[in-house]
Design an enzyme around this catalytic site. Sequence first.
Site, PDB file in Angstrom:
ATOM      1  N   LYS A 190       3.059 -16.218   1.092  1.00 54.50           N
ATOM      2  CA  LYS A 190       2.607 -15.826  -0.252  1.00 54.50           C
ATOM      3  C   LYS A 190       3.696 -15.006  -0.955  1.00 54.50           C
ATOM      4  CE  LYS A 190      -1.064 -14.246  -3.041  1.00 54.50           C
ATOM      5  NZ  LYS A 190      -2.141 -13.355  -3.307  1.00 54.50           N
ATOM      6  N   SER A 261       0.624 -12.231 -12.430  1.00 57.52           N
ATOM      7  CA  SER A 261       0.234 -10.817 -12.454  1.00 57.52           C
ATOM      8  C   SER A 261       1.391  -9.932 -12.935  1.00 57.52           C
ATOM      9  CB  SER A 261      -0.237 -10.383 -11.072  1.00 57.52           C
ATOM     10  OG  SER A 261       0.709 -10.730 -10.094  1.00 57.52           O
TER      11      SER A 261
HETATM   12  O1  PAF Z   1       0.631 -12.943  -8.598  1.00 58.46           O
HETATM   13  C1  PAF Z   1       0.214 -13.972  -9.178  1.00 58.46           C
HETATM   14  O2  PAF Z   1      -0.027 -13.994 -10.375  1.00 58.46           O
HETATM   15  C2  PAF Z   1      -0.069 -15.226  -8.335  1.00 58.46           C
HETATM   16  O3  PAF Z   1      -0.037 -14.883  -6.993  1.00 58.46           O
HETATM   17  C3  PAF Z   1       0.785 -16.456  -8.630  1.00 58.46           C
HETATM   18  C4  PAF Z   1       1.496 -16.409  -9.946  1.00 58.46           C
HETATM   19  C5  PAF Z   1      -0.136 -17.640  -8.586  1.00 58.46           C
HETATM   20  C6  PAF Z   1       1.825 -16.729  -7.575  1.00 58.46           C
HETATM   21  O4  PAF Z   1       2.997 -16.054  -7.702  1.00 58.46           O
END
Ligand code: PAF
Length: 311
Positions: A190, A261
């Site tokens: 992730k 985010s």
């Molecule tokens: O942090 C986020 O917005 C999400 O985890 C995303 C953009 C889907 C992956 O980087």
Amino acid sequence: MHTNNTEQAWYILGTGAIGTLWAAKFLQHSIPCRLLHRSTPEQSGDVISRKLNLIGLDDHQHSYDLVSESIYCNGEINRILVCTKSYQCIAAIEPLIPRLCDAATILILQNGMGQQQELARMLPKQQILLASTTEAAMIKSPLEVKHTGSGISSFGCLDHSTQISPDITAQLKRINMQQEQNIEAVLWSKLSVNCVINPLTAIHNCRNGQLLQNPKLLSLTQQLCTEVEAVTTAMDKPIKAAGLFDKVRIVATATSQNYSSMQQDIQYERNTEIDFINGYLQQHADRLNIPCPLNRQIISQIKQLELSHYP
Ligand code: PAF
């Protein structure tokens, strides 16, 4: 004297979208939980009954009764879910240390890495569990959360040699969290995607999908994937299947209309989690002598934006 109910209750620290969604999941499955709210030590007796509203994936509204108490209340804490931003994690837990039982379980569900290890050094007696989710949610107003995307949630032990109590595993299973033998691999996977999508969309102030549509952004995305993957491979945390660019392509396509985010953090003039995402990767790159010039440049661009924000 604590009742069994209190011992098995989950305290939730961090009432953003994910913390509120997890409170709703616990309540939906009749697992006792309490929110912790910030207060001054003088307001230590504050226990407030509140309503939590969840707008489900099917757009139906559900309402739950929930108790929220001050972090400075007296009761012992046996189980706690930490959903703050990564950079708030340590400071948010510190005032709660006197309340944590020696055998307490601390489940950390947040983006980024580095803070979990720091917490484990700070709290050697308690059990630290790591969690990751691909579920998505959005806060509409305090304690009103919209579940915007279904996903997979998993948890596991930071220290592989310790056992997780069957009772905790059973509770987490009820809210659809799967136990993972190698949760660190899940978090690295992730983190690698976050290292690419989050800062690039924040710097270029765009939706996730534009990273694939705009040729200049696509080239930066590919370059950054190569740097990130060089580090994860050297650390023996290879990205499964076809490699990082493929993973990024899948996530950016599935979330193409969303803002990441980090883009939102810059947009709303909040701190970002850059130190716990690209900063954490850079620490390992430096230690392993792997040049990551684009990653380094991106970290300083985000830090600049944290100070100046979008024009
Ligand atoms: O942090 C986020 O917005 C999400 O985890 C995303 C953009 C889907 C992956 O980087």
